[in-house]
Design an enzyme around this catalytic site. Sequence first.
Site, PDB file in Angstrom:
ATOM      1  N   GLU A 104     -11.324   3.397   6.891  1.00 51.80           N
ATOM      2  CA  GLU A 104     -10.431   4.430   7.427  1.00 51.80           C
ATOM      3  C   GLU A 104     -11.337   5.542   7.936  1.00 51.80           C
ATOM      4  O   GLU A 104     -11.697   5.572   9.103  1.00 51.80           O
ATOM      5  CB  GLU A 104      -9.471   4.910   6.331  1.00 51.80           C
ATOM      6  CG  GLU A 104      -8.427   5.905   6.816  1.00 51.80           C
ATOM      7  CD  GLU A 104      -7.561   6.448   5.682  1.00 51.80           C
ATOM      8  OE1 GLU A 104      -6.507   7.018   5.998  1.00 51.80           O
ATOM      9  OE2 GLU A 104      -7.950   6.334   4.506  1.00 51.80           O
ATOM     10  N   HIS A 147       1.283   4.955  -2.255  1.00 55.33           N
ATOM     11  CA  HIS A 147       0.844   5.862  -3.311  1.00 55.33           C
ATOM     12  C   HIS A 147       2.072   6.461  -3.991  1.00 55.33           C
ATOM     13  O   HIS A 147       2.929   7.041  -3.320  1.00 55.33           O
ATOM     14  CB  HIS A 147      -0.028   6.967  -2.729  1.00 55.33           C
ATOM     15  CG  HIS A 147      -1.336   6.469  -2.201  1.00 55.33           C
ATOM     16  ND1 HIS A 147      -2.476   6.419  -2.975  1.00 55.33           N
ATOM     17  CD2 HIS A 147      -1.681   5.981  -0.983  1.00 55.33           C
ATOM     18  CE1 HIS A 147      -3.480   5.931  -2.251  1.00 55.33           C
ATOM     19  NE2 HIS A 147      -3.014   5.652  -1.039  1.00 55.33           N
ATOM     20  N   HIS A 160       0.853  -1.196   0.000  1.00 54.67           N
ATOM     21  CA  HIS A 160       0.000   0.000   0.000  1.00 54.67           C
ATOM     22  C   HIS A 160       0.887   1.244   0.000  1.00 54.67           C
ATOM     23  O   HIS A 160       1.277   1.745   1.057  1.00 54.67           O
ATOM     24  CB  HIS A 160      -0.924  -0.016   1.229  1.00 54.67           C
ATOM     25  CG  HIS A 160      -1.996   1.032   1.209  1.00 54.67           C
ATOM     26  ND1 HIS A 160      -3.336   0.731   1.087  1.00 54.67           N
ATOM     27  CD2 HIS A 160      -1.940   2.387   1.303  1.00 54.67           C
ATOM     28  CE1 HIS A 160      -4.055   1.838   1.113  1.00 54.67           C
ATOM     29  NE2 HIS A 160      -3.208   2.870   1.248  1.00 54.67           N
ATOM     30  N   HIS A 166      -9.685   1.434  -0.788  1.00 49.21           N
ATOM     31  CA  HIS A 166      -9.597   2.061   0.529  1.00 49.21           C
ATOM     32  C   HIS A 166     -10.959   1.965   1.209  1.00 49.21           C
ATOM     33  O   HIS A 166     -11.981   2.360   0.639  1.00 49.21           O
ATOM     34  CB  HIS A 166      -9.218   3.538   0.393  1.00 49.21           C
ATOM     35  CG  HIS A 166      -7.790   3.775   0.027  1.00 49.21           C
ATOM     36  ND1 HIS A 166      -7.187   3.181  -1.062  1.00 49.21           N
ATOM     37  CD2 HIS A 166      -6.845   4.552   0.612  1.00 49.21           C
ATOM     38  CE1 HIS A 166      -5.930   3.584  -1.140  1.00 49.21           C
ATOM     39  NE2 HIS A 166      -5.687   4.409  -0.137  1.00 49.21           N
ATOM     40  N   ASP A 168       1.748   3.977   3.165  1.00 46.69           N
ATOM     41  CA  ASP A 168       0.733   4.841   2.584  1.00 46.69           C
ATOM     42  C   ASP A 168       1.370   5.981   1.768  1.00 46.69           C
ATOM     43  O   ASP A 168       1.566   5.850   0.566  1.00 46.69           O
ATOM     44  CB  ASP A 168      -0.183   5.381   3.693  1.00 46.69           C
ATOM     45  CG  ASP A 168      -1.540   5.830   3.200  1.00 46.69           C
ATOM     46  OD1 ASP A 168      -1.864   5.586   2.026  1.00 46.69           O
ATOM     47  OD2 ASP A 168      -2.302   6.415   3.992  1.00 46.69           O
TER      48      ASP A 168
END
Length: 332
Positions: free
Chosen positions: A195, A14, A12, A192, A273
């Site tokens: 969260e 980005h 995970h 996602h 992340d």
Amino acid sequence: MSWRSFPKIELHLHHEGAAPPAFIRGLAQEKSVNLAGVFAEDGSYAFRDFAHFLQVYEAATSVLKTPDDYARLTLAVLEQSAEQGVIYCESFLSPDFCGGRDLGAWREYLAAIREAAARAEAQMGITLRGIVTCIRHFGPDKARETALCAAETAGDWIVGFGMGGDETRGKQGDFAWAFDCAREAGLKLTTHAGEFGGPASVAQALDDLRVDRIGHGVRAIEDPALVDRLAATGTVLEVCPLSNIALGLYPQMRAHPVERLRAAGVRVTINTDDPPFFHTSMTREFDALERAFDWDEGVFDQLVHNALDAAFCDDATRGKLAKRLAGDADSA
């Protein structure tokens, strides 16, 4: 112990969110782009909350305008990860940012990213694979275009499809067409959820999008039946502890539910992340988890093997990674 040299797998990450601030500042200077408000006085990214984080993220991404920019970014990101002992990572890539969802332009960006990734693998020993990601707050129609870009470039390198962005906008099921399109192209799926959307968003992701993994998913802990379901189905959570803390979901690591989820039999993995935004790295995540929960090498080894099993790569790549985790230097 020091976890820096411990071999790690990250699922995970980005791509733009992993850009070192110095890299983005340098690119902005080259292009004479004003990024006022993006950086704090110490040079790090500056944001107040999740909504502001998304704005800063997109402002920083705005300086990435060409395939060559993304090639340079890829090398910078992979160098950063390799220094933390990461041997394999899956990065979220958005055709929204790489050519405005135009398939021809996306192919050009992707070719540049892949070439840089191959160079990094040869020089640094880190393997990268891509997960095409639609942006939730851009809406379902643009997600369809993104999914078509994913379907047309699916294969041994583009291995998955996912969704990021503002989890409070719309419902998971609004994007079912895009996920069905990606699934039909043979791509694995993640999104996602759990969260800012709460535990209901995790159930929606499982029921409406039929994903293979969940990005974050930590608020499933608020629904015991959902925790039991995740454990029973073996659904893997891409947990990003220090990101959750930085964005205010939990006040400190001891309050984070990752250990409770693990103890309940949920298959969790550890990820960063958007590491420079949240002042983290894979080593920092491991260090913080060891201090908070007294995890030993055996626990971290299991977490890494969870990630290996859940990776969207082909079996040949998985086999090579398994040998590296077992200490076979010839497989590097």
